[in-house]
Write an enzyme that holds these catalytic residues in place. Structure first.
Site, PDB file in Angstrom:
ATOM      1  N   GLN A  62       0.839  -1.201   0.000  1.00 33.40           N
ATOM      2  CA  GLN A  62       0.000   0.000   0.000  1.00 33.40           C
ATOM      3  C   GLN A  62       0.867   1.242   0.000  1.00 33.40           C
ATOM      4  OE1 GLN A  62      -3.121  -0.654  -0.365  1.00 33.40           O
ATOM      5  NE2 GLN A  62      -3.349   1.497  -0.857  1.00 33.40           N
ATOM      6  N   HIS A 116       2.444   3.001  -3.162  1.00 39.21           N
ATOM      7  CA  HIS A 116       1.669   3.774  -4.141  1.00 39.21           C
ATOM      8  C   HIS A 116       2.105   5.235  -4.164  1.00 39.21           C
ATOM      9  CE1 HIS A 116      -1.183   1.157  -6.035  1.00 39.21           C
ATOM     10  NE2 HIS A 116      -1.494   0.595  -4.886  1.00 39.21           N
ATOM     11  N   GLU A 125     -10.408   1.417   2.907  1.00 43.18           N
ATOM     12  CA  GLU A 125     -10.574   1.006   1.510  1.00 43.18           C
ATOM     13  C   GLU A 125     -10.298  -0.499   1.373  1.00 43.18           C
ATOM     14  OE1 GLU A 125      -7.566   2.615  -0.982  1.00 43.18           O
ATOM     15  OE2 GLU A 125      -8.643   2.198  -2.859  1.00 43.18           O
ATOM     16  N   HIS A 126      -9.121  -0.924   1.849  1.00 39.38           N
ATOM     17  CA  HIS A 126      -8.755  -2.340   1.829  1.00 39.38           C
ATOM     18  C   HIS A 126      -8.635  -2.831   3.264  1.00 39.38           C
ATOM     19  CE1 HIS A 126      -6.743  -0.570  -1.810  1.00 39.38           C
ATOM     20  NE2 HIS A 126      -7.345  -1.588  -2.395  1.00 39.38           N
ATOM     21  N   ASP A 170      -6.018  -6.401  -6.235  1.00 37.21           N
ATOM     22  CA  ASP A 170      -5.697  -5.266  -7.108  1.00 37.21           C
ATOM     23  C   ASP A 170      -5.692  -5.672  -8.573  1.00 37.21           C
ATOM     24  OD1 ASP A 170      -5.423  -3.498  -5.057  1.00 37.21           O
ATOM     25  OD2 ASP A 170      -3.243  -3.608  -4.950  1.00 37.21           O
ATOM     26  N   HIS A 218     -52.948  18.049  -8.487  1.00 34.56           N
ATOM     27  CA  HIS A 218     -52.628  16.642  -8.216  1.00 34.56           C
ATOM     28  C   HIS A 218     -53.904  15.890  -7.811  1.00 34.56           C
ATOM     29  CE1 HIS A 218     -48.480  18.110  -8.007  1.00 34.56           C
ATOM     30  NE2 HIS A 218     -48.031  16.878  -7.885  1.00 34.56           N
TER      31      HIS A 218
END
Lengths: 432, 432
Positions: free
Chosen positions: B262, B265, B330-331, B364, B423
């Site tokens: 991670q 990145h 996220e993960h 991934d 209506h």
């Protein structure tokens, strides 16, 4: 006589006429934007204190604490008990139908197992806590309370916090009754950008929510846009719209009234009729002229029809479908003999009302489907509010030892190709 | 030695330490915002001409027409054929798995018929046309092309237009090969806010799309935020994150490498480990110290771990689940003996990797589920990218003559209560 633009799709100018008709000025108002930015900042930093201050300033309601601004459940129940029986029964019948329809939208977790034992799927879970904004004043619709809270509760949301301004302390009993029927958990008498800020950031008294839904004025819309990302929001609604496709065989009065029912919302609402029969368009114009003076909201209807309405002659019902797809209307009435034959051609619409008996007003209140629908052509890429808006998904990836060997080899090659060696090594370790 | 923050959940300061650790500065950059506003305005008014001008300015690529900037299909196919066999096979295998998984997400239209003949349901249809942004330079990931285009094509989107900048005319063959494998329809060598504008508003050469997906830099993110409403967009991604819950029995090197995968990145990526075993946290720290010097991207990893990483001792795996729900990562790797026992406690996460063999890197690339996931805690209210992001729903309301009588009575009461007489009348006409 009520002026309504009359167009013919065959006219070479039609495409540009239609573009002009559909145009909505969506320019941001700088004064609103900066006011809202300031309010949100104050709520974020000062919490309850700022909320009390703005409620005093905008709603002329003084309170020593935000707890004082909570409307106790007993007050909703009293509101419900105070309703005329006919109204209470109608609200309860609508809620039952909305609930029954939305139960069918609920999605379940799913997994599947591959030959090597690897399990993949999605775990579907409800949001924890949702905020529901309900406008004060004349645009406070109990039906909107039901349409927002019921899908959230069907999804399994534990806590729905409703906020609604009570200018000068005036509470709307229909809205409170709807909160009781729909299953709202807490109600606070606060509104505006300050209420949106309190829901998004949380204060000592109001817990931060995960998503904010419900309609509001320009301040509320701006605040929702600004807190998006911190929390989820529903769509920012534009003016309401109806498009009617008619074969010319529905009573002209019905169609005129369907156009009115959209136009009476506000001056920016849009009502458009597509029909291949010029004579029928004349009949609808006559019906409009005859019926308009009988309508309590005739001024709003006349302005809406004059500025944004249109009666459009098309060559065929097929052409009407093409035009409808170009417009991607919020509400689409298919008032024809065989609506099912047209359905496959209708690609983009929030809700499709099929056949002469399906007036939009039935969908607004009690047919079951949601009346929170994508406006301004956004039906090209978005959907009615639903249970799915209150559920979210987590991917499940449970790789078996053998699966890790097979997948690891692929991942290693691709990670190396992307220049991410730790990814490659992490996969390689599992190839054992 | 690599510095990684060490925390203990039992510490009274832990809640505020965690808040600080998770904080991401999301302040808008005024210079970027005004530059993007100007670019979008120019694209809207001048179309192709503005697109050519900005492409010349930012990418140093001159072209007489935007048609010249289209990358012909033959070029993608050549790129595919030019790949080493191992890379091509890995891309194709990944695409097959991603497609097989996403096929299970496809949703079908549904209706049901009530006793009185009224039909209700939803018609589910694909978006017509989607734009896919693919960054240029080092962040150009072929896996992202597959993860975005495959769900769109599974949903039935007819046309996927990919845009990707080619600074100084340099094309990325892996990205083009992925476009060919994934089923992209057209590719234009344009990027930045100007490409987003072209997709949103359309130009003479590039057709306007209904939704724009894919990652990009701050300019691209700002442009996507600004065109939202005109078109749909996917989430604006924040820095990528991993949270690992480990019982202390997985090899420490594996966990260290998962955190690296991670952290490599970018410097803002976040890698956090939760474990009840202090000794194991020491082992992981040792593994980090030992393995870091061997990593080609060690500088990025070290910075990420130092500023945003943490090794956190918890009292129990249950407490780890509570902290995970607070983070909504996220993960999420659940690297324990019996991950299934923890799954019901895990409420908010983009993707959950179950068991010691399920490294994030497998997800991934090739496990099948999407790698476009909600970041920065937005897993509390949003979901992985999926087929459902490329389908939308239209409510179907087909009320029978008898149904109109029953529903009309409810709608009439409620419309009258809301002060909307047109209506009420529109419903009343159908009570016949």
């Amino acid at each position: 006589m009520a002026a309504v633009t009359r167009l013919t799709a065959r006219n070479p100018e039609f495409a540009s006429q239609l573009t002009k008709l559909l145009h909505v000025d969506a320019a941001e108002d700088d004064a609103i934007e900066s006011a809202v930015a300031k309010i949100l900042q104050a709520i974020r930093l000062e919490g309850d204190q700022a909320l009390l201050r703005y409620t005093q300033q905008f709603d002329r309601v003084s309170a020593k604490s935000v707890a004082e601004l909570e409307v106790p459940r007993q007050a909703w129940l009293s509101a419900l008990e105070g309703l005329p029986a006919e109204q209470r029964q109608a609200l309860e019948a609508a809620a039952d139908r909305i609930r029954a329809y939305h139960e069918r939208q609920k999605q379940d977790s799913w997994t599947f197992t591959e030959a090597n034992g690897t399990v993949l799927g999605q775990q579907i879970t409800p949001l924890d806590r949702v905020g529901l904004y309900v406008p004060g004043g004349k645009a406070a619709y109990p039906s909107s309370v039901l349409m927002n809270v019921i899908p959230a509760k069907v999804a399994g949301v534990k806590e729905v916090i409703m906020v609604t301004p009570t200018p000068d302390g005036q509470r709307n009993p229909l809205v409170l009754a709807a909160a009781a029927i729909g299953g709202v958990d807490r109600v606070f008498a606060v509104g505006g950008a300050q209420a949106v800020g309190a829901l998004a950031y949380g204060t000592d008294t109001i817990a931060a929510v995960d998503k904010i839904v419900g309609p509001g004025n320009a301040y509320v819309a701006s605040a929702k846009r600004r807190v998006f990302g911190k929390v989820g929001i529903d769509m920012i609604a534009g003016p309401s719209e109806i498009l009617v496709i008619c074969d010319g065989k529905t009573p002209a009065d019905w169609i005129a009234m369907d156009l009115f029912s959209q136009a009476e919302h506000d001056e920016l609402a849009q009502a458009i009729l597509l029909c291949p029969d010029a004579g029928f368009l004349d009949q609808v114009q006559d019906a409009i002229d005859r019926l308009l003076p009988t309508m309590p909201r005739s001024d709003i209807i006349a302005t809406s029809l004059k500025n944004r309405g249109a009666l459009i002659q098309v060559d065929s019902l097929d052409e009407a479908c093409d035009i409808s797809n170009r417009i991607a209307p919020e509400h689409l009435e298919v008032s024809v003999q065989d609506p099912k034959s047209l359905l496959p051609k209708l690609k983009h619409a929030g809700a499709i009302f099929m056949g002469r008996h399906s007036s939009e007003s039935l969908g607004d209140y009690c047919a079951g489907p949601n009346h929170v629908l994508p406006t301004s052509g956004t039906a090209r890429f978005s959907s009615p509010l639903g249970v799915y808006d209150f559920q979210k998904r987590s991917s499940i990836i449970d790789v078996s030892a053998q699966g890790a060997v097979e997948l690891g080899q692929i991942a290693r090659v691709l990670a190396t190709g992307e220049g991410l060696p730790a990814h490659a090594q992490s996969a390689a370790y599992r190839i054992v």
